[in-house]
Design a protein around this motif. Structure first.
Motif, mmCIF file in Angstrom:
data_model
loop_
_atom_site.group_PDB
_atom_site.id
_atom_site.type_symbol
_atom_site.label_atom_id
_atom_site.label_comp_id
_atom_site.label_asym_id
_atom_site.label_seq_id
_atom_site.Cartn_x
_atom_site.Cartn_y
_atom_site.Cartn_z
ATOM 1 N N GLY A 15 0.845 -1.069 -0.177
ATOM 2 C CA GLY A 15 0.080 -0.079 0.031
ATOM 3 C C GLY A 15 0.923 1.202 0.118
ATOM 4 O O GLY A 15 2.133 1.011 0.101
ATOM 5 N N GLY A 16 0.183 2.455 -0.175
ATOM 6 C CA GLY A 16 1.074 3.824 -0.055
ATOM 7 C C GLY A 16 0.247 4.905 0.224
ATOM 8 O O GLY A 16 -0.924 4.831 -0.030
ATOM 9 N N ASP A 17 1.012 6.046 0.561
ATOM 10 C CA ASP A 17 0.286 7.195 0.814
ATOM 11 C C ASP A 17 0.330 8.062 -0.506
ATOM 12 O O ASP A 17 0.767 7.855 -1.308
ATOM 13 C CB ASP A 17 0.992 7.972 1.937
ATOM 14 C CG ASP A 17 0.784 7.739 3.150
ATOM 15 O OD1 ASP A 17 -0.526 7.112 3.398
ATOM 16 O OD2 ASP A 17 1.588 7.912 4.146
ATOM 17 N N ASN A 74 8.566 0.010 1.389
ATOM 18 C CA ASN A 74 8.791 -0.306 2.654
ATOM 19 C C ASN A 74 8.354 -1.795 3.154
ATOM 20 O O ASN A 74 7.839 -2.117 4.181
ATOM 21 C CB ASN A 74 7.586 0.601 3.452
ATOM 22 C CG ASN A 74 6.144 0.429 2.867
ATOM 23 O OD1 ASN A 74 5.929 -0.396 1.838
ATOM 24 N ND2 ASN A 74 5.348 1.139 3.255
ATOM 25 N N GLU A 79 9.510 -10.318 3.785
ATOM 26 C CA GLU A 79 8.712 -10.166 2.647
ATOM 27 C C GLU A 79 9.445 -10.288 1.425
ATOM 28 O O GLU A 79 8.971 -10.978 0.505
ATOM 29 C CB GLU A 79 8.079 -8.942 2.706
ATOM 30 C CG GLU A 79 6.869 -9.095 3.619
ATOM 31 C CD GLU A 79 6.327 -7.416 3.977
ATOM 32 O OE1 GLU A 79 4.961 -7.086 3.874
ATOM 33 O OE2 GLU A 79 7.060 -6.507 4.330
ATOM 34 N N ASP A 192 7.157 7.339 -2.483
ATOM 35 C CA ASP A 192 7.207 7.960 -1.188
ATOM 36 C C ASP A 192 8.640 7.495 -0.806
ATOM 37 O O ASP A 192 9.197 8.499 -0.223
ATOM 38 C CB ASP A 192 5.926 7.431 -0.334
ATOM 39 C CG ASP A 192 5.771 8.319 0.706
ATOM 40 O OD1 ASP A 192 6.413 9.481 0.816
ATOM 41 O OD2 ASP A 192 5.564 7.861 1.897
HETATM 42 C C1 LIG Z 1 3.969 0.788 3.714
HETATM 43 O O1 LIG Z 1 3.683 2.147 3.775
HETATM 44 C C2 LIG Z 1 2.106 2.569 3.504
HETATM 45 C C3 LIG Z 1 1.660 3.822 3.410
HETATM 46 O O2 LIG Z 1 3.169 4.752 3.500
HETATM 47 C C4 LIG Z 1 1.492 1.512 4.814
HETATM 48 O O3 LIG Z 1 0.227 1.778 4.645
HETATM 49 C C5 LIG Z 1 1.998 0.178 4.834
HETATM 50 O O4 LIG Z 1 1.300 -0.562 6.018
HETATM 51 C C6 LIG Z 1 3.109 -0.001 4.850
HETATM 52 N N1 LIG Z 1 3.734 -1.283 4.843
HETATM 53 C C7 LIG Z 1 4.810 -1.960 5.572
HETATM 54 C C8 LIG Z 1 4.802 -3.255 5.053
HETATM 55 O O5 LIG Z 1 5.392 -1.357 6.229
#
Ligand SMILES: *[C@@H]1O[C@H](CO)[C@@H](O)[C@H](O)[C@H]1NC(C)=O
Ligand SMILES: *[C@@H]1O[C@H](CO)[C@@H](O)[C@H](O)[C@H]1NC(C)=O
Ligand SMILES: *[C@@H]1O[C@H](CO)[C@@H](O)[C@H](O)[C@H]1NC(C)=O
Length: 338
Positions: A15-17, A74, A79, A192
């Motif tokens: 996912g992402g912002d 991220n 993973e 991001d």
């Molecule tokens: C990665 O970043 C997004 C938003 O920036 C967040 O929603 C998501 O949980 C994050 N995923 C991990 C695996 O950290």
């Protein structure tokens, strides 16, 4: 065959912002599978954000090679390890399924299959997903409007492959979801993570030289611009404010450090070179274009030549005086010793 590749995409996409971006930006994975014969095949696999390769698959070690500090987005190492195992399995299955159907689909060894899959994000919410496959460098099929469509160039082979793939309704739904939902979310997360790197501004350096003479009485003026980032740049040969229509521009080529290089030439009558300049416009320059004048370039050459000539003259004089000095003084020394 595509199923596993697509399933890989599912697993890949975090996912992402929301991140601000102006131009459309795409993420895609590329798979190049070369089938030499019934028992020998090779796979290349890489992931690209726009024109930037961010990771590739190392078949030898069976692991990802991350080419940017932020290529992982991220995701945790765990993973990525799971993804690595998944891709490893996918490549094996893809290869074996291809071998299995090669005869039925009249594929003749050696042949190459290329797959590109990903999504393109436009400002706002719009995102367009794509999967394309090519056989021997010719379009074979694509995913459009929730089904596999043969390309006209693909002939009956493309139709057969699509007929096979279109039977899998579940697969189509999954692909649709991947392309329209998961991929855009992944790209936003990646943008991001890589923001600082992707939004950096690196100033170009520019210099002039003359190329091989295009003909008698003619000059090839060369303006080289290197080390800039991002890629969009404007380089023109100018006379005053007038762009010179004969300006020829090379492709913009990558430097090893991720910056770009460009060479822009102009073929002119030797007498017309005076008054020409090379103008470089780039976002890193904050509106202050780099302008290099051909006269200055030639006068720098002239100054250098003058300096060299003077140095040679001085050296000659020094040697001559040195000789005279030793001639004159040796007797003096002898005299004073007496
Ligand atoms: C990665 O970043 C997004 C938003 O920036 C967040 O929603 C998501 O949980 C994050 N995923 C991990 C695996 O950290
Ligand atoms: C496939 O190609 C490899 C390398 O050229 C060769 O060693 C092997 O015998 C070939 N296999 C078949 C089944 O032709
Ligand atoms: C997509 O498919 C549906 C049903 O098969 C059809 O009605 C529609 O016109 C298609 N749209 C495009 C853009 O091809």
């Amino acid at each position: 065959m595509l199923f596993l590749l697509l399933a890989f995409l599912v697993a890949l996409l975090p996912g992402g912002d929301t991140v601000e971006f102006k131009k459309p930006i795409s993420f895609h994975v590329i798979q190049i599978s070369s089938f030499y014969n019934r028992s020998w095949a090779e796979n290349l696999f890489s992931g690209w954000l726009g024109e930037l390769e961010i990771y590739r698959w190392d078949t030898e070690s069976g692991s990802f090679v991350f080419l940017r500090s932020w290529s992982k987005g991220n995701f945790s190492s765990k993973e990525w390890m799971d993804l690595g195992e998944f891709l490893h399995t996918h490549l094996i299955s893809f290869t074996q399924e291809t071998w299995k159907y090669a005869h039925q689909l009249q594929a003749e060894y050696p042949f190459v299959l290329q797959v590109a899959a990903g999504c393109e994000l436009h400002s706002g919410e719009a995102s367009v997903g794509f999967v394309q496959e090519a056989y021997q460098g010719t379009d074979l099929l694509r995913f459009q409007n929730n089904s596999w469509l043969p390309s006209p160039e693909g002939g009956s082979k493309a139709q057969d492959v699509c007929r096979l793939l279109n039977k899998y309704e579940g697969l189509k739904e999954r692909v649709h979801w991947l392309l329209s939902d998961t991929c855009p979310r992944f790209v936003l997360g990646l943008l991001d993570a890589g923001k600082a790197d992707l939004q950096r501004q690196v100033r170009p350096e520019a210099w002039l030289s003359s190329g091989p003479r295009p003909g008698p009485g003619r000059l090839l003026l060369v303006c080289r611009v290197s080390g800039f980032y991002p890629k969009p740049v404007q380089v023109m040969w100018m006379r005053g404010n007038q762009e010179q229509p004969g300006t020829e521009r090379s492709d913009i080529l990558p430097n090893a450090d991720g910056t770009w290089y460009l060479r822009v030439t102009l073929d002119v009558e030797a007498g017309d070179a005076a008054g020409l300049s090379c103008r470089v416009t780039h976002s890193s320059l904050g509106g202050q274009d780099i302008v290099l004048y051909w006269e200055h370039h030639t006068s720098i050459g002239f100054i250098l030549l003058t300096v060299i000539v003077l140095l040679v003259l001085l050296a000659g004089l020094a040697i001559w005086f040195g000789k005279r000095w030793t001639h004159n003084c040796s007797p003096c020394t002898v005299a004073s010793l007496k």
